[in-house]
Design a protein around this motif. Structure first.
Motif, PDB file in Angstrom:
ATOM      1  N   ARG A  94      48.542  43.791  27.438  1.00  5.82           N
ATOM      2  CA  ARG A  94      47.543  44.006  28.482  1.00  5.82           C
ATOM      3  C   ARG A  94      48.239  44.403  29.787  1.00  5.82           C
ATOM      4  O   ARG A  94      48.984  43.601  30.358  1.00  5.82           O
ATOM      5  CB  ARG A  94      46.790  42.691  28.699  1.00  5.82           C
ATOM      6  CG  ARG A  94      45.880  42.695  29.887  1.00  5.82           C
ATOM      7  CD  ARG A  94      45.502  41.279  30.303  1.00  5.82           C
ATOM      8  NE  ARG A  94      44.554  41.337  31.395  1.00  5.82           N
ATOM      9  CZ  ARG A  94      44.291  40.321  32.200  1.00  5.82           C
ATOM     10  NH1 ARG A  94      44.902  39.161  32.051  1.00  5.82           N
ATOM     11  NH2 ARG A  94      43.427  40.449  33.175  1.00  5.82           N
ATOM     12  N   TYR A 151      51.395  42.523  34.172  1.00  5.51           N
ATOM     13  CA  TYR A 151      51.537  41.175  33.616  1.00  5.51           C
ATOM     14  C   TYR A 151      52.801  40.974  32.786  1.00  5.51           C
ATOM     15  O   TYR A 151      53.043  39.866  32.308  1.00  5.51           O
ATOM     16  CB  TYR A 151      50.295  40.832  32.784  1.00  5.51           C
ATOM     17  CG  TYR A 151      49.037  40.799  33.622  1.00  5.51           C
ATOM     18  CD1 TYR A 151      48.895  39.867  34.651  1.00  5.51           C
ATOM     19  CD2 TYR A 151      48.008  41.705  33.419  1.00  5.51           C
ATOM     20  CE1 TYR A 151      47.754  39.842  35.447  1.00  5.51           C
ATOM     21  CE2 TYR A 151      46.854  41.690  34.202  1.00  5.51           C
ATOM     22  CZ  TYR A 151      46.734  40.756  35.216  1.00  5.51           C
ATOM     23  OH  TYR A 151      45.616  40.722  36.002  1.00  5.51           O
ATOM     24  N   ASN A 204      46.422  28.668  34.778  1.00  8.97           N
ATOM     25  CA  ASN A 204      46.194  30.049  35.213  1.00  8.97           C
ATOM     26  C   ASN A 204      44.756  30.360  34.812  1.00  8.97           C
ATOM     27  O   ASN A 204      44.484  30.699  33.654  1.00  8.97           O
ATOM     28  CB  ASN A 204      47.154  31.022  34.532  1.00  8.97           C
ATOM     29  CG  ASN A 204      46.928  32.449  35.032  1.00  8.97           C
ATOM     30  OD1 ASN A 204      45.932  32.724  35.702  1.00  8.97           O
ATOM     31  ND2 ASN A 204      47.852  33.343  34.699  1.00  8.97           N
ATOM     32  N   ALA A 235      43.032  32.778  35.404  1.00 13.64           N
ATOM     33  CA  ALA A 235      42.796  34.226  35.274  1.00 13.64           C
ATOM     34  C   ALA A 235      41.574  34.618  36.109  1.00 13.64           C
ATOM     35  O   ALA A 235      41.433  34.152  37.234  1.00 13.64           O
ATOM     36  CB  ALA A 235      42.707  34.617  33.805  1.00 13.64           C
ATOM     37  N   ALA A 236      40.664  35.419  35.564  1.00 18.51           N
ATOM     38  CA  ALA A 236      39.544  35.905  36.392  1.00 18.51           C
ATOM     39  C   ALA A 236      38.634  34.771  36.873  1.00 18.51           C
ATOM     40  O   ALA A 236      37.977  34.895  37.915  1.00 18.51           O
ATOM     41  CB  ALA A 236      38.741  36.944  35.624  1.00 18.51           C
ATOM     42  N   HIS A 284      38.584  33.385  40.565  1.00 20.54           N
ATOM     43  CA  HIS A 284      37.850  33.987  41.679  1.00 20.54           C
ATOM     44  C   HIS A 284      36.347  33.757  41.590  1.00 20.54           C
ATOM     45  O   HIS A 284      35.609  34.212  42.460  1.00 20.54           O
ATOM     46  CB  HIS A 284      38.137  35.496  41.710  1.00 20.54           C
ATOM     47  CG  HIS A 284      39.572  35.831  41.421  1.00 20.54           C
ATOM     48  ND1 HIS A 284      40.600  35.408  42.223  1.00 20.54           N
ATOM     49  CD2 HIS A 284      40.165  36.500  40.387  1.00 20.54           C
ATOM     50  CE1 HIS A 284      41.764  35.835  41.710  1.00 20.54           C
ATOM     51  NE2 HIS A 284      41.518  36.485  40.593  1.00 20.54           N
ATOM     52  N   HIS A 293      49.712  32.160  38.806  1.00 15.03           N
ATOM     53  CA  HIS A 293      49.314  33.538  38.484  1.00 15.03           C
ATOM     54  C   HIS A 293      50.567  34.348  38.195  1.00 15.03           C
ATOM     55  O   HIS A 293      51.547  34.263  38.950  1.00 15.03           O
ATOM     56  CB  HIS A 293      48.538  34.178  39.643  1.00 15.03           C
ATOM     57  CG  HIS A 293      47.289  33.424  39.963  1.00 15.03           C
ATOM     58  ND1 HIS A 293      46.161  33.533  39.182  1.00 15.03           N
ATOM     59  CD2 HIS A 293      47.019  32.505  40.911  1.00 15.03           C
ATOM     60  CE1 HIS A 293      45.238  32.721  39.661  1.00 15.03           C
ATOM     61  NE2 HIS A 293      45.731  32.082  40.708  1.00 15.03           N
ATOM     62  N   LEU A 294      50.511  35.126  37.147  1.00 15.20           N
ATOM     63  CA  LEU A 294      51.654  35.979  36.800  1.00 15.20           C
ATOM     64  C   LEU A 294      51.891  37.022  37.892  1.00 15.20           C
ATOM     65  O   LEU A 294      53.032  37.276  38.300  1.00 15.20           O
ATOM     66  CB  LEU A 294      51.380  36.686  35.467  1.00 15.20           C
ATOM     67  CG  LEU A 294      51.325  35.754  34.257  1.00 15.20           C
ATOM     68  CD1 LEU A 294      50.423  36.333  33.188  1.00 15.20           C
ATOM     69  CD2 LEU A 294      52.718  35.502  33.717  1.00 15.20           C
ATOM     70  N   SER A 295      50.815  37.636  38.338  1.00 18.78           N
ATOM     71  CA  SER A 295      50.930  38.680  39.358  1.00 18.78           C
ATOM     72  C   SER A 295      50.726  38.062  40.734  1.00 18.78           C
ATOM     73  O   SER A 295      50.193  36.948  40.866  1.00 18.78           O
ATOM     74  CB  SER A 295      49.871  39.760  39.115  1.00 18.78           C
ATOM     75  OG  SER A 295      48.569  39.225  39.306  1.00 18.78           O
ATOM     76  N   ARG A 300      40.606  39.423  44.496  1.00 19.40           N
ATOM     77  CA  ARG A 300      41.559  38.476  43.887  1.00 19.40           C
ATOM     78  C   ARG A 300      42.206  37.559  44.932  1.00 19.40           C
ATOM     79  O   ARG A 300      43.013  36.693  44.596  1.00 19.40           O
ATOM     80  CB  ARG A 300      42.667  39.225  43.139  1.00 19.40           C
ATOM     81  CG  ARG A 300      42.155  40.028  41.957  1.00 19.40           C
ATOM     82  CD  ARG A 300      43.294  40.628  41.156  1.00 19.40           C
ATOM     83  NE  ARG A 300      42.838  41.770  40.403  1.00 19.40           N
ATOM     84  CZ  ARG A 300      42.245  41.716  39.200  1.00 19.40           C
ATOM     85  NH1 ARG A 300      42.075  40.556  38.599  1.00 19.40           N
ATOM     86  NH2 ARG A 300      41.835  42.803  38.591  1.00 19.40           N
TER      87      ARG A 300
END
Ligand code: DQA
Length: 148
Positions: free
Chosen positions: A20, A25, A77, A79-80, A83, A103-105, A114
């Motif tokens: 992905r 990521y 984490n 993820a989405a 938020h 968070h990875l990023s 984000r």
């Protein structure tokens, strides 16, 4: 503290890690990341249980279970759901142990939607942008804090 139990929760789409958007990521898979965490935990006499789900309710159920099974800390984490999810925030607010958000990023370098995290209102620490190292740093911080 020896034998401490840590729950690692991975939110939606993180099952696709490795394929992905690897430019964001990275190339490591979720299994790669979990294996690094299992190794670090075992080396320190700790126990890590990892769970990934694409479903908000499954993550909430896991947080509820962690209230009752002696889990000392949660690394999450979301993820989405970071938020969007007041429900995950509420579940974490009902958990008494430490919470570290990973968070990875670097979400702050990305789209403005984000930049806000509901989970950060509860997290004791937040790590973003370090890739898989962020999870290891989170576990390391928990182990060091328990030994202090
Ligand atoms: C993420 C960042 C989120 O904004 C995104 O929705 C994710 C992954 C990260 O690890 O960088 O799925 O949490």
């Amino acid at each position: 503290m020896s034998q401490a139990k840590v729950l690692v929760l991975h939110g939606p789409n993180l099952n696709l890690l490795g394929t992905r958007e690897p430019e964001i990521y990275g190339h490591e898979t979720l299994d790669d990341i979990n294996n690094l965490l299992y190794e670090k935990a075992a080396f320190n006499g700790w126990e890590v249980k990892a769970l990934q789900s694409n479903h908000e309710g499954a993550l909430i159920d896991a947080i509820h279970a962690a209230r009752l099974d002696g889990t000392a800390a949660i690394i999450i984490n979301p993820a989405a759901f970071t938020h969007t999810s007041v429900a995950i925030l509420d579940a974490l607010n009902a958990f008494d142990g430490k919470v570290i958000e990973v968070h990875l990023s670097n979400v702050h370098k990305r789209e403005s939607f984000r930049h806000h995290s509901y989970v950060s209102l509860r997290a004791d620490g937040v790590i973003a942008g370090l890739g898989s190292q962020g999870y290891l740093a989170a576990l390391d911080a928990l182990i060091k804090a328990a030994d202090a």
